[in-house]
Design an enzyme around this catalytic site. Structure first.
Site, PDB file in Angstrom:
ATOM      1  N   ASP A 127      -2.939 -10.464  -2.432  1.00  0.00           N
ATOM      2  CA  ASP A 127      -3.555  -9.963  -1.208  1.00  0.00           C
ATOM      3  C   ASP A 127      -5.030  -9.648  -1.483  1.00  0.00           C
ATOM      4  O   ASP A 127      -5.412  -9.330  -2.614  1.00  0.00           O
ATOM      5  CB  ASP A 127      -2.817  -8.693  -0.766  1.00  0.00           C
ATOM      6  N   HIS A 157      -6.586  -7.057  -0.623  1.00  0.00           N
ATOM      7  CA  HIS A 157      -6.699  -5.638  -0.928  1.00  0.00           C
ATOM      8  C   HIS A 157      -5.801  -5.260  -2.111  1.00  0.00           C
ATOM      9  O   HIS A 157      -4.705  -5.789  -2.259  1.00  0.00           O
ATOM     10  CB  HIS A 157      -6.310  -4.798   0.293  1.00  0.00           C
ATOM     11  N   HIS A 189       0.821  -1.226   0.000  1.00  0.00           N
ATOM     12  CA  HIS A 189       0.000   0.000   0.000  1.00  0.00           C
ATOM     13  C   HIS A 189       0.854   1.275   0.000  1.00  0.00           C
ATOM     14  O   HIS A 189       0.318   2.372  -0.195  1.00  0.00           O
ATOM     15  CB  HIS A 189      -0.931   0.027   1.209  1.00  0.00           C
ATOM     16  N   ASP A 191      -5.118 -12.604   3.600  1.00  0.00           N
ATOM     17  CA  ASP A 191      -6.346 -12.019   4.138  1.00  0.00           C
ATOM     18  C   ASP A 191      -7.532 -12.334   3.229  1.00  0.00           C
ATOM     19  O   ASP A 191      -8.654 -11.878   3.473  1.00  0.00           O
ATOM     20  CB  ASP A 191      -6.210 -10.511   4.351  1.00  0.00           C
TER      21      ASP A 191
END
Length: 383
Positions: A233, A235, A188, A321
């Site tokens: 991931d 996200h 990120h 996740d």
């Protein structure tokens, strides 16, 4: 014959440094989900798998050069001094968190740089989860150096692999794999902004370092080594996308949840720009995605985009996740799905470095990360 062992690069500093007490999630103060326990439970599981993994805490210091190739100097200067300035200006000792984040409708009216840390905290961070404590920059620096150490060893492993293929002692179906077990994570973190638990983009730093090595030439065209990034991931890796959005190498690909954090990036319409047009591939998935759905989509992504790119190395943003019971994310992927994901990546036949990103279900974190790594090795883990 599958690789017999996978080398794991890590450091105790990934546990002892950077231990924020809390974060804000959905308007509530809560414990910090990206906790030091994550590294510990993953390591414990890997060490329980007989001799499948070789763990090393050997870390080389590559200095600031590779980090500065990816991150802007003013941002790095901020990370280094943020906590000290924050305390001097009356900020809470628990850590630096923005109170005001410049909205584009406000920021567009002026381009003045923030003059104090209370303002800089919003200029250089986009959410309420990237808490900066006294040792956060040291931890992020360490994670980047661990990842670079692993990237350097990937070069060695890939060279040995090519020699073994030529000698007939192994096949293209059994490429070497390595794993950087690091925190804080990185995907990120953009070139000049942190967020989502991420401060320095470990994978992007390693990818750029590999591309920059003058003695490393691509098997495809004799130019710089070609890097394909697989971000698995839950996200979207907004940071990795932003850093490489206008270049054709590396190729960035991502499977992630639609309409979820970080909310404003990850559309399939985001395809890159300039020289990078067509080299940024986003595939948003619905939250009802199952094991079969995920593996089928991953396999298609690999066939349609990764293999045609002819990469010399694969770098994986390894987030689990995607797990069905992850407390802050999650598809319907079960622990049985992760070895299948690892096997799909193995079948690309390219030396691969896995770099730890998300995954917050502590009870199953080791099993799920280990599932991907063991699946890549063609092995089955024990519970």
């Amino acid at each position: 014959m599958a690789p017999s062992r996978m080398k794991v690069f890590t450091s105790t500093l990934c546990t002892t440094l950077h231990t924020p007490a809390f974060e804000f999630l959905s308007g509530s103060e809560t414990h910090f989900f990206e906790s030091p326990d994550r590294r510990d439970v993953i390591l414990k599981y890997l060490e329980s798998q007989g001799d499948a993994f070789e763990v090393t805490e050997r870390v080389e210091d590559f200095g600031a050069g590779p980090i500065e190739r990816v991150h802007k100097q003013d941002f790095l200067d901020y990370l280094k001094t943020a906590y000290e300035e924050w305390i001097q200006e009356g900020g809470h000792p628990n850590g630096v968190l923005p109170g005001t984040i410049p909205h584009y409708k406000v920021a567009r009216l002026g381009k003045l740089k923030a003059a104090n840390c209370l303002a800089k905290s919003g200029e250089y961070c986009f959410d309420m989860s990237a808490v900066i404590t006294k040792d956060t920059f040291k931890a992020a620096w360490n994670a980047a150096q661990v990842t670079l150490t692993a990237a350097k060893d990937l070069v060695r492993a890939a060279d040995e692999y090519e020699k073994s293929v030529e000698a007939g002692s192994t096949t293209r179906e059994n490429p070497p794999g390595l794993y950087a077990l690091v925190r804080p994570p990185g995907h990120h973190a953009q070139s000049d902004i942190c967020g989502g638990y991420c401060y320095l983009n470990n994978l992007a730093i390693a990818a750029q370092w590999l591309i920059d090595q003058p003695d490393l030439k691509s098997n495809a065209d004799g130019g710089p080594k070609r890097i394909a990034i697989l971000d698995i991931d839950f996200h979207h890796g907004n940071g990795t996308q932003e850093i490489f959005y206008s270049v054709a190498n590396p190729l960035y690909t991502s499977l992630h949840s639609v309409d979820d954090y970080p909310y404003f990036t990850g559309s399939a319409l985001e395809k890159g720009e300039g020289e990078g047009l067509g080299f940024n591939i986003n595939i948003p998935l619905v939250q009802a995605t199952t094991n079969d759905d995920y593996v089928e989509t991953l396999d298609k992504l690999i066939q349609d985009h990764v293999i045609p790119f002819k990469p010399d190395y694969i770098l994986v943003s390894l987030g689990v996740d995607t797990y069905k019971d992850d407390p802050i994310a999650g598809f319907l992927v079960t622990s049985e799905g992760y070895p299948r994901i690892g096997n799909s990546i193995r079948k690309i036949g390219v030396p691969t470095l896995f770099i730890q990103e998300g995954g917050y279900c502590i009870e199953k974190l080791g099993l799920n990360v280990g599932g991907i790594l063991l699946g890549y090795m063609g092995k089955t883990g024990s519970l």
